[in-house]
Design an enzyme around this catalytic site. Structure first.
Site, short mmCIF file in Angstrom:
data_model
loop_
_atom_site.label_atom_id
_atom_site.label_comp_id
_atom_site.label_asym_id
_atom_site.label_seq_id
_atom_site.Cartn_x
_atom_site.Cartn_y
_atom_site.Cartn_z
N ASP A 146 0.81 -1.46 0.34
CA ASP A 146 0.17 0.10 -0.11
C ASP A 146 0.94 1.25 -0.15
O ASP A 146 2.61 0.93 0.44
CB ASP A 146 -0.79 -0.17 0.65
CG ASP A 146 -2.21 1.52 1.74
OD1 ASP A 146 -2.66 1.61 0.27
OD2 ASP A 146 -2.09 1.79 2.28
N GLU A 200 1.10 -0.35 -5.34
CA GLU A 200 0.04 0.46 -4.83
C GLU A 200 0.35 1.55 -5.67
O GLU A 200 0.52 2.46 -5.02
CB GLU A 200 -0.60 0.50 -3.85
CG GLU A 200 -2.39 1.51 -4.02
CD GLU A 200 -2.17 2.52 -3.68
OE1 GLU A 200 -2.50 3.45 -4.28
OE2 GLU A 200 -1.27 2.87 -2.16
N ASP A 252 -11.43 1.70 -1.83
CA ASP A 252 -11.75 3.31 -0.60
C ASP A 252 -12.42 3.80 -1.73
O ASP A 252 -12.78 5.08 -2.11
CB ASP A 252 -9.43 3.84 -0.75
CG ASP A 252 -8.96 3.85 -0.07
OD1 ASP A 252 -8.98 4.21 1.29
OD2 ASP A 252 -8.05 3.77 -0.24
#
Length: 505
Positions: free
Chosen positions: A299, A346, A400
């Site tokens: 991430d 990511e 998200d």
């Protein structure tokens, strides 16, 4: 790591059905794995497994430990099946069926069940189980002992963060910790035992999934929470003053999600110290995660190249500035320590060329999100399928994002004509999710991952997280029987049609 053309589903463990207020590692997890196998899926992607707390919104990206498991995910059914809850009527602990997680009540009832199970274990004379627990404590001691102390001290201080504890405990004075080890031995052992149970249940589920050809696709947050055992026990690795107060905190500059940027509040790393220690904290963290997963998403990957640091006293992230990250030096150290690098980068958000260069230097797959493709620059967008190359994972949306139906109703309201024009179809609320899911499957990206909400065509009420919004996140849950034979057959057909079956399938 070379990726095969394949597909998977994104759904966190907390979103599974369960009578205990929150999804767990028990029978419903195995049933979901069965569904994935029958649907010819290769990956089950989940969010981080680390322990969360109500004070931080139960966000899996603000965990109190980067290595411990979230004991709320422990299955009471499996505890009973393993003999730790003899003569306990689990139905008395059931919570009402709901499409939202009930963290507060789940924690309350599980704590009662954990206390009963722990008492049974203590009175158990099975030497094999006792030996297995002792071996676990020795193997995991590097993080487990500190986690047990941290958990105990949080309780002693009524849940206050470590930087508000009395100074002796805040500063980890050895004599005080030694006294705790004697005076609170049972509480410390119970915390360790619950981590042992989590490990057993997780590895059992992972073995079950792997045996059915399902690989676990995990997620590693870049930062760890300010109020975490990691920061408390490794203060020199984070940007804090001598009193433990944060100096620089993490976030991102203004973006599509927020005009003020996002102020995350986690302390940023002191990369010079990490480098001096050959990134050992990070490497140990990665090793622990790779015990849990087959593939791991890194991430906020861009922060390995450069990261946004905000003064701790700032009210918004707008006053931050870019700082240089560890770049290739970090991944070369990781490469020397780990046999493989099964990582997905990511690479979303405000990205510049050095981030892509770092990603490509180590041949990490990147990410594509179809929701980001549409707008006035659509023909040139890196997220539109005609611009894809193979080494990517494509999503309709991530945890998200809004669901595809919610996005179509709200964020994409000005792009309806463009969607019709691009797809050559007349799109409406009844078919937008099918068309976008098939667009992901049809792309050349090696892996296509669909959030389960988009497979089901659910609206904005099924959204998992709204970035920069502190309330009502991480709650959505699947209801029993929502994943029916029709959904199963549809996914199976798509994996055949778009050549996303593995050779074993």
């Amino acid at each position: 790591m070379k990726l095969d053309r394949s597909a998977g589903i994104l759904m966190h463990v907390t979103s599974l059905p369960s009578p205990f207020g929150i999804g767990d590692l028990g029978s419903e997890a195995q049933l979901f794995a069965d569904f994935l196998q029958r649907s010819n899926q290769t990956y089950w992607q989940i969010l981080p497994l680390n322990p969360t707390e109500q004070g931080q919104g139960n966000s899996p990206y603000s965990a109190i430990s980067s290595r411990a498991g979230n004991t709320l995910l422990i299955s009471p059914e499996l505890l009973a099946a393993d003999g730790w809850l003899p003569q306990v009527d689990l139905s008395k602990y059931y919570l009402p069926k709901a499409d939202k997680a009930d963290y507060k009540n789940a924690e309350k009832i599980k704590e009662q069940l954990f206390e009963l199970a722990w008492a049974t274990f203590q009175s158990n004379t099975d030497s094999a189980q006792q030996s297995a627990f002792e071996a676990f404590c020795v193997k995991e001691n590097a993080w487990l002992q500190d986690f047990a102390f941290y958990t105990l001290l949080k309780d002693i201080h009524d849940g206050k963060p470590w930087f508000e504890w009395e100074s002796g405990y805040k500063n980890r004075e050895e004599n005080l910790l030694s006294k705790l080890e004697i005076s609170h031995a049972q509480e410390l052992q119970k915390t360790k035992w619950l981590q042992f149970v989590f490990s057993i249940q997780w590895q059992k589920l992972k073995k079950y999934c792997n045996g059915k050809g399902i690989s676990f696709f995990g997620d590693l947050p870049f930062y760890t929470s300010y109020d975490s055992v990691d920061v408390w026990s490794n203060r020199t690795l984070f940007k804090l003053d001598n009193d433990g107060q944060a100096i620089g905190v993490a976030g991102v500059p203004p973006d599509a999600f927020s005009s003020d940027g996002q102020l995350w509040g986690m302390p940023v790393f002191v990369w010079e110290i990490h480098k001096q220690q050959n990134y050992s904290w990070w490497i140990d963290r990665l090793k622990k995660n790779m015990e849990h997963f087959d593939l791991l998403r890194l991430d906020h990957f861009r922060a390995f190249a450069d990261y946004w640091e905000v003064p701790a006293a700032a009210e918004t992230a707008k006053s931050g500035e870019w700082k240089i990250g560890p770049k290739s030096d970090f991944f070369n150290a990781v490469k020397n320590a780990l046999p493989t690098l099964p990582f997905i980068a990511e690479d979303l958000g405000d990205i510049d060329e050095p981030v892509y260069e770092l990603r490509d230097e180590f041949q990490f797959a990147g990410m594509k999100v179809l929701q980001f493709a549409f707008g006035h620059e659509m023909p040139l967008s890196p997220h539109i399928p005609h611009n894809f190359t193979k080494n990517f994972v494509v999503y309709t949306g991530t945890h998200d994002n809004n669901t595809i139906l919610g996005w179509y109703r709200h964020e994409a309201i000005n792009h309806h004509h463009q969607l019709n024009h691009y797809t050559g179809q007349q799109i409406d609320e009844t078919n937008i999710h099918h068309i976008m899911c098939r667009m992901a499957y049809a792309s050349v990206a090696d892996i296509a991952i669909l959030p389960v909400q988009d497979v089901l065509g659910l609206d904005e009420n099924a959204r998992m997280n709204i970035p920069a919004s502190p309330d009502n996140n991480w709650l959505w849950r699947l209801l029993p029987d929502q994943l029916n034979h029709g959904i199963e057959n549809m996914l199976s057909d798509w994996t055949w049609l778009y050549n996303r079956r593995t050779s074993e399938q």
